[in-house]
Scaffold this active site. Structure first.
Site, PDB file in Angstrom:
ATOM      1  N   LEU A  66      36.246  -1.092  41.012  1.00  0.00           N
ATOM      2  CA  LEU A  66      34.828  -0.879  41.253  1.00  0.00           C
ATOM      3  C   LEU A  66      34.667  -0.428  42.689  1.00  0.00           C
ATOM      4  CD1 LEU A  66      33.222  -4.087  39.642  1.00  0.00           C
ATOM      5  CD2 LEU A  66      33.280  -1.781  38.671  1.00  0.00           C
ATOM      6  N   ASP A  67      33.651   0.402  42.958  1.00  0.00           N
ATOM      7  CA  ASP A  67      33.358   0.768  44.339  1.00  0.00           C
ATOM      8  C   ASP A  67      33.161  -0.500  45.170  1.00  0.00           C
ATOM      9  OD1 ASP A  67      33.358   3.420  43.597  1.00  0.00           O
ATOM     10  OD2 ASP A  67      31.170   3.618  43.573  1.00  0.00           O
ATOM     11  N   MET A  68      33.470  -0.409  46.434  1.00  0.00           N
ATOM     12  CA  MET A  68      33.298  -1.551  47.328  1.00  0.00           C
ATOM     13  C   MET A  68      31.877  -2.104  47.259  1.00  0.00           C
ATOM     14  SD  MET A  68      34.008  -1.680  51.427  1.00  0.00           S
ATOM     15  CE  MET A  68      33.676  -3.148  52.408  1.00  0.00           C
ATOM     16  N   THR A  70      29.747  -1.977  44.824  1.00  0.00           N
ATOM     17  CA  THR A  70      29.340  -2.405  43.486  1.00  0.00           C
ATOM     18  C   THR A  70      29.872  -3.793  43.188  1.00  0.00           C
ATOM     19  OG1 THR A  70      29.395  -0.103  42.736  1.00  0.00           O
ATOM     20  CG2 THR A  70      29.397  -1.806  41.031  1.00  0.00           C
TER      21      THR A  70
END
Length: 235
Positions: A66-68, A70
């Site tokens: 996951l994106d940082m 998110t």
């Protein structure tokens, strides 16, 4: 502090990793925002979800990210065989994912229950790591969107998102492209939308896949976001 701000603050305060499920083959986690999924470059980017989990489960291996910014559900495999099986499942689009977001403005859901966003995405090379919509050179990118609730007082909408493809920043780029950037998005939101939340209001809320050993269908849910005026049940 109004109810909208209190909702955002609850998300900020919940900064611990939660183990949602664990057995001999997998670990399912609820990742907080502002934590990398895997180590980055440089000594200041070594603290991450995978390192913290491996301190407790030494055989845990990365399957997806996951994106940082998110938060939400992420699965790690315990052992190389489980990792191979799960990686193939993600690559073959056999994993169902659903996200929640709070976005700027009133989203038009269309005539159907779900709206489809089909816009190709490419790397914005002069402005990496940003992505852009590029009809000529972009890769096929498809997202399904459903409106949950519109908060007229703050002009924001709570939406559900199903990515049918897995492009970097796909949900964030698609929502910006249709005129509804996610609150707190430092990459794709204008200053006035960024200012509405101290974190990105994007959360991976549901994950469904076959167990890599037994083949049993597993479904996990971890919902957090709501807007003012929505019925709220602790979940």
């Amino acid at each position: 502090m109004n109810e909208f701000c209190e909702t955002v603050q609850r998300l900020i305060d919940d900064a611990d990793i939660q183990v949602v499920f664990a057995d001999d083959a997998i670990v399912v986690l609820d990742k907080p925002s502002a934590l990398l999924s895997v180590p980055g470059r440089g000594p200041d980017k070594q603290d991450c979800l995978s390192a913290r989990v491996q301190a407790q489960f030494s055989d845990a291996l990365v399957v997806h990210r996951l994106d940082m910014a998110t938060s939400g559900l992420i699965v790690m495999a315990r052992g190389a065989e489980a990792q191979r099986t799960l990686t193939e499942a993600f690559a073959n689009r056999m994993v169902a994912k659903c996200y929640e977001a709070v976005v700027s403005g009133a989203v038009d859901a269309g005539t159907d229950d779900w709206r489809t966003i089909d816009l190709p995405i490419a790397v914005d090379w002069p402005n990496r790591p940003r992505r852009v919509i590029n009809p000529e050179n972009g890769k096929s990118s498809v997202t399904r969107l459903q409106v949950v609730h519109y908060d007229a007082q703050h002009d924001v909408t709570h939406v559900l998102l199903e990515p049918l493809t897995g492009r970097t920043h796909q949900l964030r780029v698609h929502l910006q492209a249709i005129g509804h950037p996610i609150l707190g998005d430092a990459l794709y939101g204008p200053p006035e939308v960024l200012a509405l939340s101290p974190r990105l209001l994007l959360h991976a809320s549901k994950l469904c896949f076959a167990h890599p050993v037994t083949g049993q269908t597993l479904q996990f849910s971890c919902q957090r976001l709501k807007c003012v005026g929505e019925p709220y049940t602790k979940r």
